[in-house]
Design a protein around this motif. Sequence first.
Motif, mmCIF file in Angstrom:
data_model
loop_
_atom_site.group_PDB
_atom_site.id
_atom_site.type_symbol
_atom_site.label_atom_id
_atom_site.label_comp_id
_atom_site.label_asym_id
_atom_site.label_seq_id
_atom_site.Cartn_x
_atom_site.Cartn_y
_atom_site.Cartn_z
ATOM 1 N N ALA A 148 0.975 -1.222 -0.032
ATOM 2 C CA ALA A 148 0.033 -0.120 0.102
ATOM 3 C C ALA A 148 0.860 1.187 -0.071
ATOM 4 C CB ALA A 148 -1.011 -0.027 1.232
ATOM 5 N N ARG A 149 1.950 1.104 0.981
ATOM 6 C CA ARG A 149 2.844 2.299 1.071
ATOM 7 C C ARG A 149 3.611 2.460 -0.579
ATOM 8 N NH1 ARG A 149 4.096 1.222 6.569
ATOM 9 N NH2 ARG A 149 2.794 2.999 7.773
ATOM 10 N N ALA A 150 3.882 1.498 -1.049
ATOM 11 C CA ALA A 150 4.493 1.445 -2.332
ATOM 12 C C ALA A 150 3.747 2.248 -3.597
ATOM 13 C CB ALA A 150 5.018 0.190 -2.750
ATOM 14 N N ASP A 151 2.487 1.672 -3.405
ATOM 15 C CA ASP A 151 1.609 2.212 -4.361
ATOM 16 C C ASP A 151 1.325 3.811 -4.188
ATOM 17 O OD1 ASP A 151 1.043 -0.184 -5.225
ATOM 18 O OD2 ASP A 151 -0.938 -0.641 -3.998
ATOM 19 N N THR A 152 1.338 4.244 -2.974
ATOM 20 C CA THR A 152 0.999 5.550 -2.525
ATOM 21 C C THR A 152 2.343 6.391 -3.017
ATOM 22 O OG1 THR A 152 -0.339 5.170 -0.665
ATOM 23 C CG2 THR A 152 0.576 7.226 -0.926
ATOM 24 N N LEU A 153 3.479 5.967 -2.706
ATOM 25 C CA LEU A 153 4.771 6.566 -3.014
ATOM 26 C C LEU A 153 4.980 6.765 -4.613
ATOM 27 C CD1 LEU A 153 7.101 5.099 -0.460
ATOM 28 C CD2 LEU A 153 6.376 7.271 -0.534
ATOM 29 N N LYS A 154 4.661 5.716 -5.230
ATOM 30 C CA LYS A 154 4.922 5.818 -6.727
ATOM 31 C C LYS A 154 3.746 6.732 -7.327
ATOM 32 C CE LYS A 154 4.942 2.129 -9.147
ATOM 33 N NZ LYS A 154 4.813 0.798 -9.696
ATOM 34 N N ALA A 155 2.530 6.702 -6.780
ATOM 35 C CA ALA A 155 1.502 7.661 -7.228
ATOM 36 C C ALA A 155 1.662 9.140 -6.947
ATOM 37 C CB ALA A 155 0.220 7.519 -6.724
ATOM 38 N N GLU A 156 2.715 9.427 -6.136
ATOM 39 C CA GLU A 156 3.008 10.651 -5.716
ATOM 40 C C GLU A 156 4.309 11.214 -6.300
ATOM 41 O OE1 GLU A 156 1.731 13.202 -3.827
ATOM 42 O OE2 GLU A 156 -0.027 11.917 -3.851
ATOM 43 N N GLY A 157 4.859 10.074 -7.124
ATOM 44 C CA GLY A 157 5.950 10.574 -7.812
ATOM 45 C C GLY A 157 7.231 9.970 -7.290
ATOM 46 N N TYR A 158 7.264 9.603 -6.205
ATOM 47 C CA TYR A 158 8.673 9.201 -5.585
ATOM 48 C C TYR A 158 9.171 7.858 -6.383
ATOM 49 C CZ TYR A 158 7.376 12.477 -1.909
ATOM 50 O OH TYR A 158 7.241 13.494 -1.052
ATOM 51 N N ARG A 159 10.741 7.529 -6.452
ATOM 52 C CA ARG A 159 11.390 6.649 -7.035
ATOM 53 C C ARG A 159 12.197 6.170 -6.164
ATOM 54 N NH1 ARG A 159 7.282 6.895 -8.778
ATOM 55 N NH2 ARG A 159 6.439 7.021 -11.191
ATOM 56 N N TYR A 160 12.805 6.920 -5.227
ATOM 57 C CA TYR A 160 13.821 6.404 -4.575
ATOM 58 C C TYR A 160 13.551 6.531 -2.909
ATOM 59 C CZ TYR A 160 16.328 7.571 -8.944
ATOM 60 O OH TYR A 160 16.472 7.541 -10.128
ATOM 61 N N ASN B 42 8.071 -3.318 -7.246
ATOM 62 C CA ASN B 42 7.373 -1.985 -7.523
ATOM 63 C C ASN B 42 8.184 -1.147 -8.382
ATOM 64 O OD1 ASN B 42 4.399 -1.892 -6.389
ATOM 65 N ND2 ASN B 42 5.780 -2.930 -5.115
ATOM 66 N N GLY B 43 9.499 -1.457 -9.113
ATOM 67 C CA GLY B 43 10.147 -0.473 -9.509
ATOM 68 C C GLY B 43 10.858 0.604 -9.036
ATOM 69 N N LEU B 44 10.954 0.577 -7.635
ATOM 70 C CA LEU B 44 11.535 1.500 -6.798
ATOM 71 C C LEU B 44 12.847 1.279 -6.422
ATOM 72 C CD1 LEU B 44 8.443 2.090 -4.323
ATOM 73 C CD2 LEU B 44 9.012 3.560 -6.267
ATOM 74 N N ARG B 45 13.630 2.255 -5.935
ATOM 75 C CA ARG B 45 14.924 1.865 -5.688
ATOM 76 C C ARG B 45 15.293 2.256 -4.253
ATOM 77 N NH1 ARG B 45 18.474 2.573 -10.136
ATOM 78 N NH2 ARG B 45 20.059 1.704 -8.829
ATOM 79 N N VAL B 46 16.149 1.763 -3.578
ATOM 80 C CA VAL B 46 16.360 1.737 -2.087
ATOM 81 C C VAL B 46 17.716 2.794 -2.065
ATOM 82 C CG1 VAL B 46 17.176 0.789 -0.056
ATOM 83 C CG2 VAL B 46 15.602 -0.399 -1.686
ATOM 84 N N LEU B 47 17.661 3.852 -1.093
ATOM 85 C CA LEU B 47 18.961 4.514 -0.633
ATOM 86 C C LEU B 47 19.132 3.989 0.886
ATOM 87 C CD1 LEU B 47 20.955 6.859 -1.155
ATOM 88 C CD2 LEU B 47 18.959 8.306 0.010
ATOM 89 N N PRO B 48 20.194 3.194 0.959
ATOM 90 C CA PRO B 48 20.530 2.901 2.297
ATOM 91 C C PRO B 48 21.094 3.899 3.175
ATOM 92 C CG PRO B 48 22.128 1.888 0.748
ATOM 93 C CD PRO B 48 21.080 2.597 -0.004
ATOM 94 N N ILE B 49 20.637 4.100 4.415
ATOM 95 C CA ILE B 49 20.994 4.885 5.491
ATOM 96 C C ILE B 49 21.548 4.305 6.791
ATOM 97 C CG2 ILE B 49 20.083 7.021 6.872
ATOM 98 C CD1 ILE B 49 17.818 7.098 4.858
ATOM 99 N N TYR B 50 22.630 4.671 7.061
ATOM 100 C CA TYR B 50 23.167 4.199 8.383
ATOM 101 C C TYR B 50 23.257 5.406 9.245
ATOM 102 C CZ TYR B 50 26.412 2.315 11.711
ATOM 103 O OH TYR B 50 26.988 1.934 12.844
ATOM 104 N N GLN B 51 22.430 5.157 10.394
ATOM 105 C CA GLN B 51 22.318 6.218 11.427
ATOM 106 C C GLN B 51 22.329 5.691 12.723
ATOM 107 O OE1 GLN B 51 19.356 9.171 10.793
ATOM 108 N NE2 GLN B 51 19.015 9.438 13.080
ATOM 109 N N THR B 52 22.846 6.004 13.608
ATOM 110 C CA THR B 52 22.903 5.493 14.967
ATOM 111 C C THR B 52 22.460 6.775 15.803
ATOM 112 O OG1 THR B 52 25.336 5.908 15.377
ATOM 113 C CG2 THR B 52 24.695 3.857 14.982
ATOM 114 N N TYR B 53 23.441 7.420 16.593
ATOM 115 C CA TYR B 53 22.741 8.584 17.337
ATOM 116 C C TYR B 53 23.612 9.969 16.846
ATOM 117 C CZ TYR B 53 20.962 4.964 20.561
ATOM 118 O OH TYR B 53 20.225 4.116 21.022
ATOM 119 N N GLY B 54 23.263 11.044 17.235
ATOM 120 C CA GLY B 54 23.762 12.171 16.961
ATOM 121 C C GLY B 54 22.989 13.192 17.198
ATOM 122 N N ASN B 55 22.961 13.853 18.602
ATOM 123 C CA ASN B 55 21.892 14.692 19.109
ATOM 124 C C ASN B 55 22.590 16.113 19.226
ATOM 125 O OD1 ASN B 55 19.811 12.739 19.029
ATOM 126 N ND2 ASN B 55 20.367 12.143 21.116
ATOM 127 N N GLY B 56 23.849 16.122 18.831
ATOM 128 C CA GLY B 56 24.612 17.474 19.189
ATOM 129 C C GLY B 56 25.741 17.736 18.016
#
Length: 204
Positions: A117-129, A158-172
């Motif tokens: 469902a989210r993939a469908d919504t994102l594609k409909a809104e023009g998101y690809r990555y 769904n023909g979308l691409r993944v952008l991998p994100i590495y994040q742990t902490y960083g509040n300052g």
Amino acid sequence: MLLAIQYELGMADGTANGVFGPGTQAGPRQNTVHLGSRGTWPLLFSAAMVLDQRPDVTFSSVFDNTMSSAVSQFQSFCRLPVSGIGDYQTWASLPVSTGDATRRGTACDGATKITQARADTLKAEGYRYIGRYLTNPSVAGLPEMAIQPGELATIAENGLRVLPIYQTYGNGAQYFSYEQGKAAALAAVNLDCSAELGELTPWQ
């Protein structure tokens, strides 16, 4: 930079706060700069370009051919329409990381699983990555922050691409050092998600 724009707009000390809100946005919206422009607004625009470390730009009250060329390069870098003119979207992309918040994009990130469902919504809104997280330092708060089993298949189907994100902490600000960035990059490269997901292999 934002305070300079606010003072040029005539904001009092108690009102000027360095925030790129609607009142501040009105300045760039109403003061497009282009080849031949002269005065304070081209001066402020050039200052924003200098602060953004755009090459071959000098602090100047004249919008000349060199500035127009530099603006075209900046617009190309930001995936903006290339015009060589300091329009609102170009202005907005200089002092704040979000740029024009109303600008439609093709990439997003999220802390929840990409379902069909989210993939469908994102594609409909023009998101690809789709940016998705490789790790989750707070499972209790965001249980789906990290990529979930089967999610990559849904994204790919769904023909979308993944952008991998590495994040742990960083509040300052003190957290974001060269050494910390290097350590995070190495941790991301060496991360092995295969045991957890069954569909990612070690990055080494």
